[in-house]
Design an enzyme around this catalytic site. Structure first.
Site, PDB file in Angstrom:
ATOM      1  N   SER A   1       0.827  -1.194   0.097  1.00  0.00           N
ATOM      2  CA  SER A   1      -0.059   0.172  -0.137  1.00  0.00           C
ATOM      3  C   SER A   1       0.954   1.251   0.027  1.00  0.00           C
ATOM      4  O   SER A   1       1.791   1.571  -1.025  1.00  0.00           O
ATOM      5  CB  SER A   1      -0.806   0.064   1.163  1.00  0.00           C
ATOM      6  OG  SER A   1      -2.111   0.805   1.059  1.00  0.00           O
TER       7      SER A   1
ATOM      8  N   ASP B   1      -9.071  -4.630  -5.945  1.00  0.00           N
ATOM      9  CA  ASP B   1      -8.784  -3.649  -5.084  1.00  0.00           C
ATOM     10  C   ASP B   1      -9.722  -2.608  -5.182  1.00  0.00           C
ATOM     11  O   ASP B   1      -9.481  -1.631  -5.868  1.00  0.00           O
ATOM     12  CB  ASP B   1      -7.244  -3.345  -5.072  1.00  0.00           C
ATOM     13  CG  ASP B   1      -6.786  -2.649  -3.560  1.00  0.00           C
ATOM     14  OD1 ASP B   1      -7.659  -1.918  -3.121  1.00  0.00           O
ATOM     15  OD2 ASP B   1      -5.643  -2.830  -3.725  1.00  0.00           O
TER      16      ASP B   1
ATOM     17  N   HIS C   1      -7.725  -5.123  -1.570  1.00  0.00           N
ATOM     18  CA  HIS C   1      -6.470  -4.559  -1.165  1.00  0.00           C
ATOM     19  C   HIS C   1      -5.582  -5.392  -0.149  1.00  0.00           C
ATOM     20  O   HIS C   1      -4.448  -5.413   0.053  1.00  0.00           O
ATOM     21  CB  HIS C   1      -6.650  -3.308  -0.279  1.00  0.00           C
ATOM     22  CG  HIS C   1      -5.605  -2.486  -0.063  1.00  0.00           C
ATOM     23  ND1 HIS C   1      -4.721  -2.187  -1.183  1.00  0.00           N
ATOM     24  CD2 HIS C   1      -4.874  -1.714   0.879  1.00  0.00           C
ATOM     25  CE1 HIS C   1      -3.751  -1.325  -0.858  1.00  0.00           C
ATOM     26  NE2 HIS C   1      -3.934  -1.037   0.707  1.00  0.00           N
TER      27      HIS C   1
END
Length: 723
Positions: free
Chosen positions: A593, A668, A700
């Protein structure tokens, strides 16, 4: 006959093999190292007791058990699923009514996004032991009225009130429509970035329900193909405001239960704003709301009259960067209130009167309050958690409402967190450190003295002895520029200072985050230890922009995310590379991320320092990410184009020299796979070789089935081949 020497040698070899038992990726992700906890621990309000959701594996049943705080003895089993065939799939979560005579049970949960879900709900009467399913459809966020006679809930973007006597539902709203109007439940970006789902609240007298309405009809849509196993993929389309794009228009409303009328609150003074929090005060006629401007550098705490609908500002906070929204707003009996703020440069506790006049700053110092636990109004004592004992640690404290007589209640250095009994006589302390698995103990709240151990995870500690795990060494790393950064390092257990080792760096680095903290292993820590068993040193450095060291350290990255944080990782890698036992030509970096955004930047901007990088689900261009998060730190692309472009890895692909692995889930909803697709295209057009992996339909988190095992095996192999 064997000679004694052969037997001794055989035993030695057995012990050596056992003593050096290797961690496997399968073990990490199949629960082998899972610590025991206290699931769904809730402190009751009316009696000095707490409840825990327990599971009995043998009978495949679950129980909500009631315990006494003073003795830890089990007082009763409130409900056992084996007595109710409707609950054969177990209980996911539960809430009590205010009188604690009824329980709402959530079952068969279906996740929507990170925090939101629908579920089947059952109402359980503790005294009569009667269970009934509330609806023949799934709902969101059902909430008891304070008098326990009604339940407000959301279904398909509308709000309803269910009457427990008549078993009838009355709609509060009727205009809810997918991807257009949402009532009482937050939109995608609020849920993700303001971290709440339930955007409605009951007044203290059960006569009113306040709610936020989201008009997202003008918000641009994002669509994802969900491939599944059918002949044609399905499209998932939802509203997602990217940086600089239109947000949902929010409005505040108060529903009158008796008249069925709705009052619209006039927030006409505000333009392009967020209602980041909303809750009724102890005065049944006064609603509070935290209203934040789009730049998030001005926050007004409003008190709204429930009858007239008029709003007044009782507290205002401004910041040259941004103001953090607080969850610690707590109203006392006279409607004076507790508030936490970092307005003096560190997050501290403040007491205001009911008109918003400052009465006292309770805590002061160059350290942060990290949690507010509550106020014992009998003794005027506030309980909280802070990093006063070092920014990598957490301790529980008490202090007088006058800011005097502060006492550290924690006995051990590491991460301490508390669940207090209703009368504040005791608390359950959850403690762990990098060397100590999670323990739960009963402690007295006066001086923190340990009364009794509840769970010490002894069996896990015993199991881990055979793995002879390396230690996580904490230290402060000073860069050539003079920045002092928290760090940890895991060395192989058979570490030889005369050897040269490759180093694998891990980081996240996002604003206000922390990866260097003194608590028990997460799953990634076992992976890092596995890598150390295979001859790698693993290191982690929290650069500038990370949390718990004050506002200046955290907010230095404002308007240029990825500049100073990347500098710090490159500078830290240079310091580590100069250690006598490190091979400076073999340093890699990994992140997920925000950490993937960082590791991508590091392999590009630090191409002479890092030999390889892995980026999982990275933001590759801040223009692709959501408005609330991105603009908090960057303002809009229209206002700060260079801040967006200078530090987005997609614009630096021509610098790639090392080995780069790019990983993303195609489903995602948070950091869209668009980030990696456009990054790949940029790398291709720069004629750069790289490795990549797409996980079909994964969000995610990239998990489910064998996904994590396959992912971590892939990353392990990539590290071994390229570092």
């Amino acid at each position: 006959m064997y000679s004694k020497k052969i037997i001794a040698l055989f035993l030695f070899l057995c012990f050596t093999v056992v003593g050096q038992q290797k961690i496997t990726i399968d073990e990490i992700y199949n629960g082998t190292f899972r610590a025991q906890g206290m699931d769904e621990l809730q402190s009751l309000k009316n009696t000095n007791q707490y409840t825990v959701l327990n599971a009995d594996r043998q009978s495949r049943s679950m129980q909500i058990d009631l315990y006494d705080f003073a003795t830890l003895k089990k007082v009763a089993t409130l409900i056992d699923t084996k007595s109710h065939k409707d609950l054969s799939n177990g209980i996911d979560s539960y809430t009590f009514d205010a009188a604690e005579k009824m329980i709402l049970l959530a079952c068969n949960t279906n996740q929507i996004f990170r925090h939101s879900f629908t579920a089947d709900y059952y109402l359980y009467d503790i005294a009569s032991k009667k269970l009934k399913k509330l609806f023949d459809f799934q709902v969101q966020e059902p909430t008891f009225s304070p008098d326990g006679k009604k339940i407000a809930y959301a279904k398909e973007n509308n709000l309803y009130v269910y009457d427990l006597d008549s078993n009838k539902s009355t709609p509060i709203t009727t205009d809810g429509k997918k991807n257009s109007i949402i009532n009482g439940i937050t939109d995608w970006v609020y849920e993700e970035e303001f971290a709440f789902v339930k955007a409605f609240d009951w007044s203290a007298d059960s006569k009113k329900v306040a709610y936020i309405r989201f008009d997202e009809s003008q918000v641009p849509e994002f669509s994802m193909s969900m491939f599944g196993k059918d002949l044609y993929p399905k499209m998932q389309t939802f509203k997602y405001p990217k940086a600089g794009e239109k947000n949902a228009l929010v409005s505040l409303h108060i529903y009158d239960v008796n008249s069925n009328g709705v009052k619209n609150i006039n927030l006409g003074n505000y333009n392009d704003f967020y209602i980041a929090r909303m809750k009724w005060t102890n005065d049944a006629n006064t609603l509070s709301a935290q209203v934040v401007n789009r730049h998030q550098n001005n926050l007004d705490l409003l008190f709204i009259d429930g009858n007239s609908g008029s709003a007044k500002v009782v507290l205002n906070e401004k910041d040259k960067a941004y103001v953090d929204v607080t969850d610690n707003l707590t109203f006392l009996k006279d409607n004076s209130f507790i508030w936490t703020s970092e307005k003096d440069g560190f997050n501290h506790i403040y007491l205001y009167d009911k008109n918003g006049k400052l009465k006292n700053q309770l805590t002061k110092g160059k350290w942060e309050v990290t949690n507010y636990y509550g106020l014992d109004e009998k003794t005027n004592t506030v309980f909280y958690q802070s990093v006063e004992n070092g920014s990598i640690n957490r301790d529980v404290y008490r202090i007088g409402l006058d800011g005097k007589n502060k006492v550290r209640l924690s006995q051990y250095t590491g991460t301490n967190a508390a669940t207090f009994s209703p009368n504040f006589q005791y608390y359950i302390n959850k403690f762990s450190s990098a060397a100590q698995p999670t323990t739960y103990t009963l402690n007295d709240a006066k001086f923190g003295k340990q009364v009794q151990v509840i769970e010490n995870n002894e069996s896990l500690a015993s199991k881990l002895k055979s793995y002879d795990l390396p230690t996580k060494e904490f230290f402060v790393l000073k860069t050539a520029k003079g920045n002092e950064l928290n760090a940890w390092m895991i060395k192989p257990k058979d570490f030889d200072p005369s050897k040269k080792y490759p180093v694998f760096m891990y980081q996240y680095s996002g604003p206000g985050s922390q990866q260097v903290n003194n608590e028990w292993n997460g799953t990634d820590d076992y992976w890092f230890m596995m890598l150390s068993q295979q001859g790698f040193i693993v290191a982690c450095v929290d650069g500038r922009g990370t949390g718990f060291k004050g506002a200046d350290f955290k907010k230095v990255t404002q308007l240029q995310l990825g500049k100073y944080e990347v500098e710090d990782q490159i500078d830290a890698a240079k310091v580590i590379g100069n250690y006598a036992f490190v091979d400076k030509a073999r340093i890699g970096i990994f992140g997920w991320s925000y950490g993937g955004f960082m590791s991508s930047n590091c392999i590009l901007k630090g191409n002479d320092v890092f030999k390889m990088a892995i980026a999982v689900a990275p933001v590759t261009n801040w223009r692709f990410y959501d408005s609330v998060y991105t603009e908090r730190y960057m303002q809009t692309p229209q206002e700060n184009a260079s801040g967006y472009d200078d530090n987005s890895p997609i614009n630096h692909v021509d610098k790639l020299k090392g080995k780069f692995l790019l990983i993303h889930g195609s489903g995602d909803d948070n950091v869209h796979v668009q980030n990696s697709m456009q990054m790949m295209e940029a790398l291709i057009q720069a004629n750069k070789q790289f490795d990549s992996q797409i996980y079909p339909d994964n969000n995610h988190g990239i998990y489910g089935g064998k996904t994590r095992i396959q992912l971590y095996t892939k990353m392990t192999n990539f590290i071994k081949e390229n570092l």
